[in-house]
Design a protein around this motif. Sequence first.
Motif, PDB file in Angstrom:
ATOM      1  N   HIS A 197      11.618  -0.462   4.523  1.00 10.07           N
ATOM      2  CA  HIS A 197      10.874  -1.909   3.982  1.00 10.07           C
ATOM      3  C   HIS A 197       9.467  -1.268   3.601  1.00 10.07           C
ATOM      4  N   THR A 198       9.156  -1.521   2.307  1.00  8.26           N
ATOM      5  CA  THR A 198       7.973  -1.327   1.813  1.00  8.26           C
ATOM      6  C   THR A 198       6.837  -2.409   2.451  1.00  8.26           C
ATOM      7  N   SER A 199       5.629  -2.101   2.076  1.00  8.90           N
ATOM      8  CA  SER A 199       4.478  -2.873   2.911  1.00  8.90           C
ATOM      9  C   SER A 199       4.499  -4.243   2.997  1.00  8.90           C
ATOM     10  N   PHE A 200       4.482  -4.933   3.922  1.00  6.44           N
ATOM     11  CA  PHE A 200       4.409  -6.336   3.999  1.00  6.44           C
ATOM     12  C   PHE A 200       3.547  -6.640   5.229  1.00  6.44           C
ATOM     13  N   VAL A 207       4.843  -0.895   7.138  1.00  8.23           N
ATOM     14  CA  VAL A 207       6.245  -0.392   6.754  1.00  8.23           C
ATOM     15  C   VAL A 207       7.354  -0.417   7.910  1.00  8.23           C
ATOM     16  N   ASN A 258       1.041   0.928   7.266  1.00  4.33           N
ATOM     17  CA  ASN A 258       1.642   1.446   5.832  1.00  4.33           C
ATOM     18  C   ASN A 258       0.946   2.835   5.657  1.00  4.33           C
ATOM     19  N   LEU A 296      16.391   0.050   0.057  1.00  4.97           N
ATOM     20  CA  LEU A 296      14.982   0.049  -0.007  1.00  4.97           C
ATOM     21  C   LEU A 296      14.570  -1.603  -0.272  1.00  4.97           C
ATOM     22  N   TYR A 297      13.993  -2.111   1.022  1.00  9.47           N
ATOM     23  CA  TYR A 297      13.655  -3.368   0.781  1.00  9.47           C
ATOM     24  C   TYR A 297      12.126  -3.416   0.530  1.00  9.47           C
ATOM     25  N   SER A 298      12.359  -4.695  -0.423  1.00  3.45           N
ATOM     26  CA  SER A 298      10.830  -5.061  -0.943  1.00  3.45           C
ATOM     27  C   SER A 298      10.691  -6.294  -1.252  1.00  3.45           C
ATOM     28  N   GLU A 299       9.689  -7.294  -0.613  1.00  2.00           N
ATOM     29  CA  GLU A 299       9.369  -8.418  -0.832  1.00  2.00           C
ATOM     30  C   GLU A 299      10.626  -9.335  -0.699  1.00  2.00           C
ATOM     31  N   ILE A 328       9.553   5.166  -2.685  1.00  4.26           N
ATOM     32  CA  ILE A 328      10.051   4.877  -3.769  1.00  4.26           C
ATOM     33  C   ILE A 328      11.318   5.600  -4.030  1.00  4.26           C
TER      34      ILE A 328
END
Length: 753
Positions: A419-422, A437, A392, A452-455, A469
């Motif tokens: 995909h944001t941080s996971f 990411v 990330n 944009l994929y997040s959680e 973002i």
Amino acid sequence: MADFFPKTSGPLNELYEVLFEHCDASQGEEARRSLSRLGVRLAFCLCAEAYGLFHCQGALRTYLENSATSNFSELLVQLFRVLGTPKKQRPHNLEAELMAFPYVSGGLFKEVDDPPLLGDSVRTVFLNHTRESYAWGDLPCTVLGDIFESALSPSIRRQGGIHYTNIENIHKLIGPLFLDDLKSEFIAIKTGYPKSPEAKIEAFKKFQQKLSCLTFLDPACGAGSFLVEAYISLRHLENEVIKELKAIGTEPNFPISVSLSQFYGLELHTFAAATARATLWLAEGYLQAQTQHITGPISGFQPFTSRLNIHEGNALRLDWAKFIAPANLNYIMGNPPFVGHQWRSKEQVEDMRVAFPDLPRHGKLDYVCAWYAKAATYMQGTSISAAFVSTNSICQGESVGILWPYLIEKKHVEIQFAHTSFAWSGTLPGQAAVYVVIVGFGQTPLTHPRKLYSEGHAETVPHINGFLINAPDIFIKARGRSLSGLPKMSKGSQATDGGWLIMSSQERDELLNRYIQAAPFVRRFASGEDYVNNKIRYCLWLEGVPSQTYSQIPPIMERLRKVTMVRSQSPTASVRSAAQTPALFTQIRQPRTPYLAVPVVSSHQRRYIPIGYLPPDIIGSDQIYIIPNAGLYLFGVLISSLHMTWTRIFAGRLGLGFRYSPAIYNNFPWLCLNPVQRADIETSALAILKARALYPDRSLAALYNDQTMPPELKVAHQANDLNVMQAYGFKQNLTEAESIARLIELYRKQVGY
């Protein structure tokens, strides 16, 4: 050795357990690699047996049970060498049972080394598994890669940036890259237009032809997980097409069009490349059986003979176009090595230079960024889309301002999905938690919105910038000073001493009990962790102290001798030079007035970074950023939720924790507020300090735990947040996305973007 392999269930688990008995970790890395090769070869044979890829059903079991040789290790070596030898080159006197086994090229059975002497337990378990081949038939084809990577030591995985990829994470990448659109296209044909059977048949055949023409490259393919899962996914779609054609009443003459030749891989390590080839062949055999459940027997299939495009070599030094021309490629994908700049080998440093010939600051980037540069260069003038799993860090902090202007402005790519941080869900022992990411990018402007994929949630957005973002492209720069002329922020003082200038409370007491004259130059010392957790440590602070004052204190002189030794052995020239002045920190920035202390690293679970004031007699370490002469207005804004919104976007990360930097402070859009607005913020900032003072025995870590934050402190922060939001002209109910969008706009105006 019970944790040598990843925890698993079913047939793999029992095989692992008996192999544990024959592995001695003390034998070193080569012993681990030997066991890895043995495990992969055993699993390959069991899967090939289960998938019916040997010359007849039960061929492996028959060979092992009927052989006159009682030495199981010898039996396996004999089998492995036969599998790795073309039939025309095998000995003429070879037993008929062995001669019947197919030749498996690709390197999996090349240079077969003698495995450890395997006892009866391994033989028994292995034979049992050949009888229960259905269990192996249910395992995913990526099992060989799992075994290969599991036996690598943590140090080797770290050096090579190797991180196990499970199937769920693979689909997080291949889904938005290509598979989701293909599935939608299939469903549209199945459920919608065209209506007539003839038109539907034509549409399905065109779709099947499309599947057979798509090409894929994984330029860091490892044991082949991404290529295998992409191949399986296309074959599953093709099987669905075949089902639909049969339902309409069409019998295709040659139903299978998707082939292994569509999938290209580059891999540095020879046995990993061999494992990738073997895994692809297993997947082909597995899918062949699946297709035959729909169509009935298909003649002409010869296992282990399809053309494979897995090539060995350093992908950052190779010309990808020599393996497949850019005009003939559709997708680049994978999970390139994660290696931070502090871990890179000399060869990897040179790899970065080759990948970034025209980017001077590339040395600050993660090694994975070199694959972005290579892919972006390779795809010029094409419609290729690419996506990589990455640390990330490439979308946080200083890295964004280095990497993404280069990719966007010089290479003309745009982010197509992300995909944001996971948290990485690896299963390997010794594998540290990794936060990643996934970034999809290409040159061709999308005709549909970006995702944009997040959680676990997908948001449709018009644009994705380098910070992942929904906002315009913005690249904050490292600045020596704040945009608004505020007091300078710098790191605290750095010891570079091997720990010999730093003391625990006990060590300090022992020194002063014997040499009370040392008290004036033993000072409180605080790193970010010390400050937040109220941990008490001390240091020798000898700046400006004449040497004759302490030269008669043996414990101090012994510590300084050890500092000299540590520094003189440093690979850094400036540190070696500082060995001549062991009494001083290598970097001294301690202010002579009270200062605002900002921990370099803070937990992502905190609503606010625990910022506060320290007196000048407490030495701030290089794990604290210091701001001398910082008034309450400055403190109030820095501790506000609005500044935290800015920090969450632009800070680097340590895991999921925030890594603050002066770039965040210096680029924050500070406004020229009127006296009333400043006074309101100063009042609420003072209220925060007073609320903290009500709990002198609690650490900042306890005070800023959401579950245990005192009510007085919560109320004070809420009032301060409101004052800052009102001073900036923001409504209190703005979402974080709306707040960051407005802050970015203020920043763009200040710097003339």
